[in-house]
Enzyme design. Structure first.
Site, PDB file in Angstrom:
ATOM      1  CB  ALA A 169      -0.959   0.007   1.189  1.00 17.07           C
ATOM      2  NE  ARG A 170       1.159   3.720  -5.190  1.00 15.72           N
ATOM      3  CZ  ARG A 170       0.051   4.190  -5.720  1.00 15.72           C
ATOM      4  NH1 ARG A 170      -0.609   5.150  -5.141  1.00 15.72           N
ATOM      5  NH2 ARG A 170      -0.374   3.700  -6.855  1.00 15.72           N
ATOM      6  CG  LEU A 171       1.977   2.223   4.107  1.00 15.85           C
ATOM      7  CD1 LEU A 171       1.301   1.461   5.234  1.00 15.85           C
ATOM      8  CD2 LEU A 171       1.987   3.721   4.426  1.00 15.85           C
ATOM      9  CG  HIS A 172       7.118   2.401  -1.076  1.00 17.13           C
ATOM     10  ND1 HIS A 172       6.588   1.176  -1.386  1.00 17.13           N
ATOM     11  CD2 HIS A 172       6.541   3.299  -1.906  1.00 17.13           C
ATOM     12  CE1 HIS A 172       5.740   1.329  -2.383  1.00 17.13           C
ATOM     13  NE2 HIS A 172       5.684   2.606  -2.703  1.00 17.13           N
TER      14      HIS A 172
END
Ligand SMILES: Cc1cc2nc3c(=O)[nH]c(=O)nc-3n(C[C@H](O)[C@H](O)[C@H](O)COP(=O)(O)O)c2cc1C
Length: 192
Positions: A169-172
């Site tokens: 979820a793009r929580l890189h």
């Protein structure tokens, strides 16, 4: 020289990339020329140690001219599926002894190609390159191909090294190491 934490992290990720990626050594080298114009191209990482990250090229090439005018660069790796590493810093040229030692390990065809190519200058036709390769082959026939004086290496001395890891979820995850005053590194997290 002791290996610093971000260099050790890099070496660990690089070793893993070498096991699974097709071109683990490929990195985008970004430069800015004397007029402030950026350009990027891939080069191959040849050495990484406590001093920095080195690559080799033609000293008359567009990249080398930019680096001479503005000795700063960025390197970007992408190791699928989940890692990006960004390195920024000042540039130094490797010593002649280092360049000689690396040139000596290259395949003979690459050594001849280094002499034959006036990298980044206009080529009139493929035949012109073939002719220069033939001339160089004859010149070194039966002899060791010495390093062209214009063929050299550059080292990026890292000022910052950022490790990016893809997450759901793009929580890189982004971890950046920045050179601290007086040596050592400051470590911080960045919003993705
Ligand atoms: C995967 C890959 C690796 C490359 N490695 C190098 C290299 O190590 N040195 C080099 O001079 N050019 C290398 N090249 C070619 C450069 O990308 C570029 O075309 C060339 O160096 C001329 O760039 P310039 O005109 O900006 O100087 C590589 C290209 C690719 C696609």
């Amino acid at each position: 020289m002791p290996i610093d934490e971000p260099i050790a992290i890099f070496q660990d990720l690089y070793a893993r990339a070498r096991e699974r990626c097709a071109e683990p050594d490929a990195m985008v080298l970004s430069t800015v020329d004397a007029d402030g114009r950026p350009s990027g191209r891939y080069v191959l990482l040849k050495e990484v140690d406590a001093r920095g990250f080195s690559f080799y090229t033609n000293g008359g090439s567009r990249k080398a001219r930019a680096l001479t005018a503005n000795p700063h660069a960025a390197l970007t790796f992408y190791w699928p599926p989940d890692k990006q590493v960004r390195i920024e810093g000042a540039i130094e040229q490797v010593t002649d002894a280092e360049a000689d030692a690396y040139f000596a390990t290259r395949p003979r065809d690459s050594q001849i190609g280094a002499w034959a190519s006036a990298q980044s200058t206009e080529l009139s036709s493929r035949a012109q390159l073939d002719q220069r390769i033939d001339e160089t082959s004859r010149r070194f026939d039966g002899a060791t191909v010495t390093r062209p004086p214009f063929w050299t290496g550059f080292r990026v001395i890292p000022q910052s090294i950022e490790f990016w890891t893809r997450d759901v979820a793009r929580l890189h995850e982004r971890v950046i190491f920045q050179r601290a005053d007086g040596g050592g590194w400051d470590r911080s997290l960045l919003f993705p």
